[in-house]
Design a protein around this motif. Structure first.
Motif, PDB file in Angstrom:
ATOM      1  N   ASN A 510       0.818  -1.088   0.272  1.00 55.47           N
ATOM      2  CA  ASN A 510      -0.183   0.165   0.080  1.00 55.47           C
ATOM      3  C   ASN A 510       0.989   1.395   0.031  1.00 55.47           C
ATOM      4  O   ASN A 510       0.651   2.316  -0.691  1.00 55.47           O
ATOM      5  N   ILE A 513       2.223   1.861  -3.452  1.00 51.87           N
ATOM      6  CA  ILE A 513       0.972   2.267  -4.317  1.00 51.87           C
ATOM      7  C   ILE A 513       0.630   3.917  -4.078  1.00 51.87           C
ATOM      8  O   ILE A 513       0.757   4.560  -5.241  1.00 51.87           O
ATOM      9  N   GLN A 538       0.768  -2.458 -11.071  1.00 52.31           N
ATOM     10  CA  GLN A 538      -0.176  -3.484 -11.273  1.00 52.31           C
ATOM     11  C   GLN A 538       0.031  -4.816 -10.565  1.00 52.31           C
ATOM     12  O   GLN A 538      -1.044  -5.249  -9.775  1.00 52.31           O
ATOM     13  N   TYR A 541      -1.093  -4.267  -7.077  1.00 54.58           N
ATOM     14  CA  TYR A 541      -2.682  -4.450  -6.860  1.00 54.58           C
ATOM     15  C   TYR A 541      -2.914  -5.952  -7.120  1.00 54.58           C
ATOM     16  O   TYR A 541      -4.001  -6.374  -6.183  1.00 54.58           O
ATOM     17  N   TYR A 560      -9.945  -3.082  -4.110  1.00 53.80           N
ATOM     18  CA  TYR A 560      -8.462  -2.925  -4.657  1.00 53.80           C
ATOM     19  C   TYR A 560      -8.775  -3.472  -6.277  1.00 53.80           C
ATOM     20  O   TYR A 560      -8.032  -2.760  -7.155  1.00 53.80           O
ATOM     21  N   THR A 561      -9.576  -4.367  -6.633  1.00 48.48           N
ATOM     22  CA  THR A 561      -9.906  -4.670  -7.971  1.00 48.48           C
ATOM     23  C   THR A 561     -10.411  -3.543  -8.920  1.00 48.48           C
ATOM     24  O   THR A 561      -9.956  -3.014  -9.759  1.00 48.48           O
ATOM     25  N   ARG A 563     -10.367  -0.326  -7.818  1.00 44.01           N
ATOM     26  CA  ARG A 563      -9.350   0.769  -7.695  1.00 44.01           C
ATOM     27  C   ARG A 563      -8.305   0.531  -8.777  1.00 44.01           C
ATOM     28  O   ARG A 563      -7.879   1.649  -9.724  1.00 44.01           O
ATOM     29  N   SER A 564      -7.863  -0.678  -9.048  1.00 46.86           N
ATOM     30  CA  SER A 564      -6.871  -1.023 -10.135  1.00 46.86           C
ATOM     31  C   SER A 564      -7.437  -0.736 -11.352  1.00 46.86           C
ATOM     32  O   SER A 564      -6.529   0.030 -12.256  1.00 46.86           O
TER      33      SER A 564
END
Length: 576
Positions: A510, A513, A538, A541, A560-561, A563-564
């Motif tokens: 995190n 990111i 990527q 994530y 998370y999915t 957001r990615s």
């Protein structure tokens, strides 16, 4: 001499002195006042003017004395007399009131030149002038030859000043062609002999050139005292060009030693002074330096603007160091993940350096090109160019070893070995790099080596050592404020924690990111896509999604999915 002729010669002198003061362009009234004061015998006025602008009149003295000698050799005694009188007036003020006997000693030497020695002196001056013209036209080989011929004559007739002027030009050619041992020896000789005769102007530039040569060998701390000495002499002489040029070199040193805020401060001050004087050559170097600082601090868009400005100025000036700008632009595009553009810029620079034949700059470009191949996972091509670079560096004398360049090469080799699954040679290469970077104070390289060592020890199933290297690398990366190094450190730490401590792994990933998201807000649209790919965000994530799924937390996995996906989609839209 008739008064009318004397007035005519005085007018000629005024025009010449205005031309001689090419660096500072003083108000004409100052020149007129000095000339008239000399004619009237007003010693108080002449002294006040020289004390107010000592560097201007120091340069004017040398040009006047030179012109007087040339006129004397051609039988123009009246012109020579006026010029000599003006030069002598300046020399007396420096000798008696500014405690600088160098101009007076120079006049005594020139006054003794007669017959053959006088004609040889004129020949030495002509060769020096021809070399200067050839240098400005890019005819470096012929220029070097002329400087050498002039230096030889100067040594024979005892013209130490012009001999040292030639010697420092020859030192530059040694530096330019990668003959670092000879460059250091010549710069040291210039410093010592200039100091011995009180030629402080040339002594300052000798220190400057020695520091520049030491930079190429990664000896930044050793170079710093020379830069400080050059700047101090520049201040004492009033040589503004020396001051702003030395500041630019100090910025390079601070950059390499990892103090980016200090480097920015120094560069900006030098830029302010350079713009006041319209010193475009130094402005060019400063744009290149500012770009490097911004790149290392993650301000990639500002870095690109500075590089492109430097490229434009370099083309306008026909600067021989345009390859430096090209290779730096290539390195920036590599970081941004645009490998095709990066390869093109670096190959342009490499072709330029191969024509010159400097093994150090060729090796540098080969390392940069290898990094492009490595990042796009063409490992055989990367190893091929790295081996060529290593071969070039191995041929250098021990005292000429460019340790920073060598350390960067070992880091790159270690990375390729790691990606190829060959851990043992990777560890050896990275340990060598860590030792070298620590010895020379190259903090950016040391952090790279530490993070890569953490990665290597993780691959070698030595988590304790891996964690220690990664944490130390992250600590120093935070001090440097380099976002790419910080990202890589946290990313590798997340991978290390993944099998045994998912919570710590999620925290580290995190953080990685967050670093990238913060950095990407400062990038232009097209660069966001490339940086997104280059930084492997990527993968962060994907791992976070898997961790959340393993912890039976579908809501977090979905978050998370989405957001990615949202970030990737936004980048696609913004790039169009």
């Amino acid at each position: 001499m008739p008064k009318a002729d004397k007035r005519h010669l005085l007018a000629v002198f005024l025009l010449l002195l205005g031309g001689w003061a090419c660096r500072e362009s003083p108000p004409r009234s100052a020149v007129e006042q000095f000339s008239l004061a000399v004619q009237k015998g007003d010693s108080l006025k002449t002294a006040a003017l020289v004390k107010e602008r000592p560097f201007l009149f120091r340069q004017a003295f040398h040009r006047l004395a030179r012109q007087a000698v040339h006129h004397r050799s051609r039988g123009k005694s009246d012109s020579a007399a006026v010029e000599w009188e003006q030069a002598a007036a300046i020399a007396r003020i420096f000798d008696k009131q500014l405690r600088d006997p160098f101009p007076a000693n120079r006049l005594r030497y020139l006054s003794r030149l007669k017959g053959d020695s006088l004609h040889r002196k004129i020949r030495a001056d002509s060769l020096y002038d021809a070399a200067q013209a050839l240098l400005s036209q890019g005819e470096y080989k012929q220029a070097e030859q002329r400087y050498g011929e002039s230096a030889k004559i100067c040594r024979q007739i005892g013209d130490t000043k012009l001999y040292l002027d030639n010697l420092l030009k020859l030192q530059y050619f040694h530096y330019y062609h990668g003959r670092q041992k000879e460059a250091i020896e010549l710069a040291t000789q210039v410093i010592e002999e200039s100091r011995a005769i009180g030629y402080r102007y040339r002594e300052a530039w000798g220190h400057f050139q020695l520091a520049t040569t030491l930079f190429d060998l990664g000896r930044y701390r050793e170079a710093l005292p020379h830069l400080e000495t050059a700047r101090q002499i520049g201040k004492e002489l009033g040589d503004r060009r020396a001051i702003r040029s030395t500041l630019e070199r100090l910025g390079v040193a601070e950059l390499r030693l990892g103090d980016y805020p200090r480097a920015l401060q120094v560069y900006r001050e030098s830029m302010r002074l350079s713009k006041l004087e319209n010193d475009r050559n130094n402005i060019l170097r400063l744009h290149n330096g500012l770009a490097r600082v911004h790149r290392l601090m993650g301000n990639y868009q500002q870095a690109k603007r500075h590089y492109l400005t430097a490229l434009q100025i370099s083309g306008e000036l026909n600067d021989p160091n345009i390859a430096t700008v090209l290779e730096n632009l290539g390195n920036l595009y590599r970081i941004l993940g645009d490998f095709a553009v990066a390869e093109d810029y670096i190959k342009q620079a490499l072709a330029h350096h191969r024509r010159i034949g400097n093994p150090l700059t060729i090796a540098l470009n080969l390392i940069m090109l290898g990094d492009v191949y490595k990042d796009r996972e063409d490992f055989p091509a990367a190893l091929e160019v790295y081996q060529e670079a290593l071969s070039l560096l191995a041929r250098q004398h021990e005292e000429e070893q460019p340790r920073r360049l060598e350390s960067e090469l070992w880091i790159s080799l270690g990375d390729v070995y790691l990606r190829s699954g060959d851990t043992r040679p990777a560890l050896q290469a990275l340990q060598t790099a860590a030792e070298l970077t620590e010895q020379i104070g190259f903090r950016e390289g040391l952090v790279q080596a530490q993070i890569q060592l953490g990665r290597a020890y993780r691959s070698n199933k030595q988590p304790g050592k891996a964690e220690a290297f990664l944490k130390e690398g992250i600590r120093q990366a935070e001090e440097l404020r380099d976002p790419l190094l910080r990202f890589r450190g946290y990313y590798e730490l997340g991978l290390l924690y993944s099998p045994r401590s998912p919570a710590k792994a999620m925290q580290a990933l995190n953080q990685a990111i967050d670093i990238i998201d913060t950095t990407r807000t400062r990038l232009e649209d097209n660069d966001r896509v490339h940086y997104f790919a280059a930084a492997a965000i990527q993968d962060c994530y994907d791992r976070l999604i898997l961790f959340a799924a393993d912890q039976k937390d579908p809501a977090r996995a979905l978050w998370y999915t989405e957001r990615s996906r949202a970030r990737a989609l936004l980048d696609v839209f913004q790039s169009r």
